[in-house]
Design an enzyme around this catalytic site. Structure first.
Site, PDB file in Angstrom:
ATOM      1  N   HIS A 273       0.894  -1.122   0.082  1.00  0.00           N
ATOM      2  CA  HIS A 273       0.000   0.033  -0.047  1.00  0.00           C
ATOM      3  C   HIS A 273       0.708   1.196  -0.022  1.00  0.00           C
ATOM      4  CE1 HIS A 273      -3.056   3.031   1.144  1.00  0.00           C
ATOM      5  NE2 HIS A 273      -3.925   2.020   0.528  1.00  0.00           N
ATOM      6  N   ASP A 331      -7.887  -5.056  -0.641  1.00  0.00           N
ATOM      7  CA  ASP A 331      -8.328  -6.003  -1.936  1.00  0.00           C
ATOM      8  C   ASP A 331      -8.114  -7.604  -1.669  1.00  0.00           C
ATOM      9  OD1 ASP A 331      -7.171  -3.054  -3.580  1.00  0.00           O
ATOM     10  OD2 ASP A 331      -9.271  -3.966  -3.665  1.00  0.00           O
TER      11      ASP A 331
HETATM   12  C1  SDX Z   1      -5.969   0.271  -3.249  1.00  0.00           C
HETATM   13  O1  SDX Z   1      -4.051   4.768  -2.223  1.00  0.00           O
HETATM   14  C2  SDX Z   1      -5.036   4.296  -1.683  1.00  0.00           C
HETATM   15  O2  SDX Z   1      -5.507   4.519  -0.469  1.00  0.00           O
HETATM   16  C3  SDX Z   1      -5.653   2.912  -2.242  1.00  0.00           C
HETATM   17  C4  SDX Z   1      -6.818   2.290  -1.768  1.00  0.00           C
HETATM   18  C5  SDX Z   1      -7.964   2.999  -1.548  1.00  0.00           C
HETATM   19  O3  SDX Z   1      -8.803   2.536  -0.795  1.00  0.00           O
HETATM   20  O4  SDX Z   1      -8.205   3.948  -2.216  1.00  0.00           O
HETATM   21  O5  SDX Z   1      -6.197   1.694  -0.381  1.00  0.00           O
HETATM   22  C6  SDX Z   1      -6.987   1.120  -2.578  1.00  0.00           C
HETATM   23  O6  SDX Z   1      -5.641   0.581  -4.371  1.00  0.00           O
HETATM   24  C7  SDX Z   1      -5.149  -0.663  -2.245  1.00  0.00           C
HETATM   25  C8  SDX Z   1      -3.804  -0.928  -3.314  1.00  0.00           C
HETATM   26  C9  SDX Z   1      -4.370  -2.144  -4.372  1.00  0.00           C
HETATM   27  N1  SDX Z   1      -3.366  -2.425  -5.189  1.00  0.00           N
HETATM   28  C10 SDX Z   1      -2.635  -3.750  -5.160  1.00  0.00           C
HETATM   29  O7  SDX Z   1      -2.885  -4.536  -4.441  1.00  0.00           O
HETATM   30  C11 SDX Z   1      -1.781  -4.055  -6.243  1.00  0.00           C
HETATM   31  C12 SDX Z   1      -0.538  -4.859  -5.425  1.00  0.00           C
HETATM   32  N2  SDX Z   1       0.162  -3.590  -4.884  1.00  0.00           N
HETATM   33  C13 SDX Z   1       1.348  -2.812  -5.290  1.00  0.00           C
HETATM   34  O8  SDX Z   1       1.296  -2.395  -6.812  1.00  0.00           O
HETATM   35  C14 SDX Z   1       1.692  -1.781  -4.627  1.00  0.00           C
HETATM   36  O9  SDX Z   1       2.013  -2.498  -3.383  1.00  0.00           O
HETATM   37  C15 SDX Z   1       1.053  -0.433  -4.457  1.00  0.00           C
HETATM   38  C16 SDX Z   1       0.927   0.188  -5.841  1.00  0.00           C
HETATM   39  C17 SDX Z   1      -0.197  -0.923  -3.819  1.00  0.00           C
HETATM   40  C18 SDX Z   1       1.961   0.393  -3.568  1.00  0.00           C
HETATM   41  O10 SDX Z   1       3.051   0.528  -3.990  1.00  0.00           O
HETATM   42  P1  SDX Z   1       4.177   1.457  -3.229  1.00  0.00           P
HETATM   43  O11 SDX Z   1       3.676   1.887  -2.019  1.00  0.00           O
HETATM   44  O12 SDX Z   1       4.467   2.661  -4.540  1.00  0.00           O
HETATM   45  O13 SDX Z   1       5.358   0.695  -3.023  1.00  0.00           O
HETATM   46  P2  SDX Z   1       6.355   0.255  -4.054  1.00  0.00           P
HETATM   47  O14 SDX Z   1       5.943   0.087  -5.327  1.00  0.00           O
HETATM   48  O15 SDX Z   1       7.355   1.533  -4.079  1.00  0.00           O
HETATM   49  O16 SDX Z   1       6.896  -1.058  -3.346  1.00  0.00           O
HETATM   50  C19 SDX Z   1       8.115  -0.874  -2.694  1.00  0.00           C
HETATM   51  C20 SDX Z   1       8.486  -2.334  -2.593  1.00  0.00           C
HETATM   52  C21 SDX Z   1       9.161  -2.303  -4.186  1.00  0.00           C
HETATM   53  O17 SDX Z   1      10.316  -3.051  -4.214  1.00  0.00           O
HETATM   54  P3  SDX Z   1      11.846  -2.499  -4.346  1.00  0.00           P
HETATM   55  O18 SDX Z   1      11.857  -1.890  -5.377  1.00  0.00           O
HETATM   56  O19 SDX Z   1      11.813  -1.820  -3.105  1.00  0.00           O
HETATM   57  O20 SDX Z   1      12.579  -3.814  -4.483  1.00  0.00           O
HETATM   58  O21 SDX Z   1       7.892  -3.235  -2.482  1.00  0.00           O
HETATM   59  C22 SDX Z   1       7.530  -3.982  -3.730  1.00  0.00           C
HETATM   60  C23 SDX Z   1       8.268  -2.995  -5.026  1.00  0.00           C
HETATM   61  O22 SDX Z   1       8.437  -3.766  -6.091  1.00  0.00           O
HETATM   62  N3  SDX Z   1       6.260  -4.328  -3.931  1.00  0.00           N
HETATM   63  C24 SDX Z   1       5.734  -5.425  -4.244  1.00  0.00           C
HETATM   64  C25 SDX Z   1       4.366  -5.431  -4.126  1.00  0.00           C
HETATM   65  N4  SDX Z   1       3.919  -3.960  -3.779  1.00  0.00           N
HETATM   66  C26 SDX Z   1       5.123  -3.578  -3.409  1.00  0.00           C
HETATM   67  N5  SDX Z   1       6.239  -6.583  -4.730  1.00  0.00           N
HETATM   68  C27 SDX Z   1       5.415  -7.627  -4.779  1.00  0.00           C
HETATM   69  N6  SDX Z   1       3.925  -7.600  -4.663  1.00  0.00           N
HETATM   70  C28 SDX Z   1       3.453  -6.301  -4.274  1.00  0.00           C
HETATM   71  N7  SDX Z   1       2.134  -6.316  -4.204  1.00  0.00           N
END
Ligand code: SDX
Length: 396
Positions: A273, A331
């Protein structure tokens, strides 16, 4: 010069605004609507009370609630001409594509009579959107399955009415299961608002130019559709189905290895998140709701639910996820519980949009009502070419 500035990736996604609606503490895993913890609202209030709270800032008294519910109930029908918009879509259109189109089209029915600077007009727009979204979402489903649209009924509660419009047919009586209706009502509460998430920021930015609220909500629906945002519940269920089809629990290790391989592009959907670096409190409540619904339906041995719990357990003990503070978000379980309720997968995000409409409209209303509000203009850090002269094409 960009060399003089350490580029912060968060810079581009951070837009600040004042709001008194929703508070999130990502480190503590806290979520409050107008100061009320989500855990208490999910148990001691219903979705329409939560709508009243988000919109007006206070929970309603019984008299206020009765008046609000009657106002919503008597605006659930859509203009008969609006039903013709559905005919323009292919039967296999994704429900979110239909919602973007039809909700935007509401502008054509109310825009010219709406003065967004008039608080009463803004209130009327809010009631219409809260009231009509269940009807519009259910119609999107009925259209894709070729069944006749079902009219809303004034003798049913908000969530029951939606289930009736979704699953009833003119051929026989359909009585929504009260346990499922209560579970759906709670799912709507959990998704109602969430501070300045991507789709809410989209609604605010669209609204800051003075666009009408229906077009602004349509822009929020478009943003919510993405798999990184509201589309994650649909993507999460597809992920669980894929693992199940490849062998289920025994294949979790292989899947996690793929997630850790950056080149795979595979994410653990429903985890992580932008704000929560602890448990998303909604995920915990969603898991409980999932238990309740599966128990009510005699599906407690649902293989996907067991797979999800095992996947969650393994991920929460895995250094990759722990070190990156990746926890289940809203989710992760919402797809399983909606599937168990018979809601088709492509409609999951449509129900998220149905719930989030009150958050979008409350945030839009707060912004429009702020006399200091200016048109949004996110800044950029220019990293392109320095000034150069245009040569005639023959010399290029
Ligand atoms: C919602 O913003 C809100 O409030 C949204 C929401 C709402 O109610 O409106 O809460 C609803 O959108 C919830 C999120 C739903 N999305 C998902 O579940 C999709 C999977 N999650 C990822 O796409 C990700 O976690 C995000 C987009 C949700 C958040 O991304 P961030 O905070 O920008 O984190 P990041 O991408 O910077 O990740 C940090 C690290 C990275 O690795 P490194 O580069 O440090 O090696 O964590 C990894 C990312 O690759 N990572 C994941 C991951 N999420 C982050 N790796 C694997 N699986 C994941 N789900």
């Amino acid at each position: 010069k960009s060399g003089a500035f350490t580029f912060d990736p968060g810079f581009m996604s951070t837009a600040s605004c004042k709001s008194s609606i929703t508070y999130i503490d990502g480190d503590k895993g806290e979520l409050k609507y107008r100061g009320y913890p989500i855990e208490q609202l999910a148990v001691n209030a219903n979705f329409l009370e939560t709508c009243f709270l988000l919109k007006n800032g206070e929970l309603p008294t019984q008299a206020e609630y009765d008046a609000f519910e009657t106002n919503v109930r008597t605006h659930t029908m859509v203009h008969e001409q609006l039903t013709r918009f559905y005919q323009g879509f292919r039967r296999d259109a994704h429900p979110m594509a239909i919602l973007v189109g039809v909700v935007g089209a509401l502008s054509a029915f109310y825009h010219d009579s709406l003065d967004i600077n008039n608080p009463e007009h803004r209130n009327i727009a809010a009631i219409r959107l809260i009231a009509k979204m269940p009807t519009i979402v259910a119609m999107a489903y009925k259209y894709t399955v070729g069944e006749p649209f079902m009219f809303p009924r004034n003798d049913l509660g908000y969530a029951e009415n939606f289930l009736h419009m979704m699953f009833a047919t003119p051929c026989e009586e359909y009585k929504p299961n009260p346990v499922l209706a209560r579970a759906l009502d709670r799912i709507l509460i959990l998704h109602a608002d969430h501070e300045q998430n991507a789709s809410t920021s989209t609604v605010r930015l669209a609204g800051s130019s003075g666009s009408n609220p229906f077009a602004c909500i349509a822009s929020g629906i478009a943003c919510l559709w993405g798999p990184a945002h509201g589309g994650a519940n649909e993507a999460c269920l597809e992920m669980l189905n894929d693992i199940q089809n490849q062998g289920g629990v025994a294949k979790i290790g292989e899947f996690i290895a793929k997630v850790k391989d950056k080149n795979s592009g595979v994410k653990l959907m429903g985890f992580g998140h932008r704000v929560y670096k602890n448990f998303d409190p909604r995920a915990t409540l969603m898991r409980e709701t999932c238990h309740e619904v599966l128990g009510e339906l005699g599906l407690q041995d649902d293989p996907l639910f067991k797979l999800a719990m095992e996947l969650e357990k393994i991920a929460l003990e895995d250094e990759y996820f722990v070190s990156r503070k990746l926890y289940p978000n809203v989710d992760f379980y919402s797809g399983i519980v909606q599937k168990a309720m018979g809601i088709p997968v492509p409609l999951f995000t449509g129900i998220f949009a149905l719930a989030r409409t009150i958050g979008w409209i409350a945030q839009w209303n707060e912004m429009i009502g702020d006399p200091e509000q200016k048109i949004g203009r996110p800044r950029q850090l220019y990293t392109g070419a320095t000034t150069r002269d245009v040569k005639p094409i023959a010399q290029r």
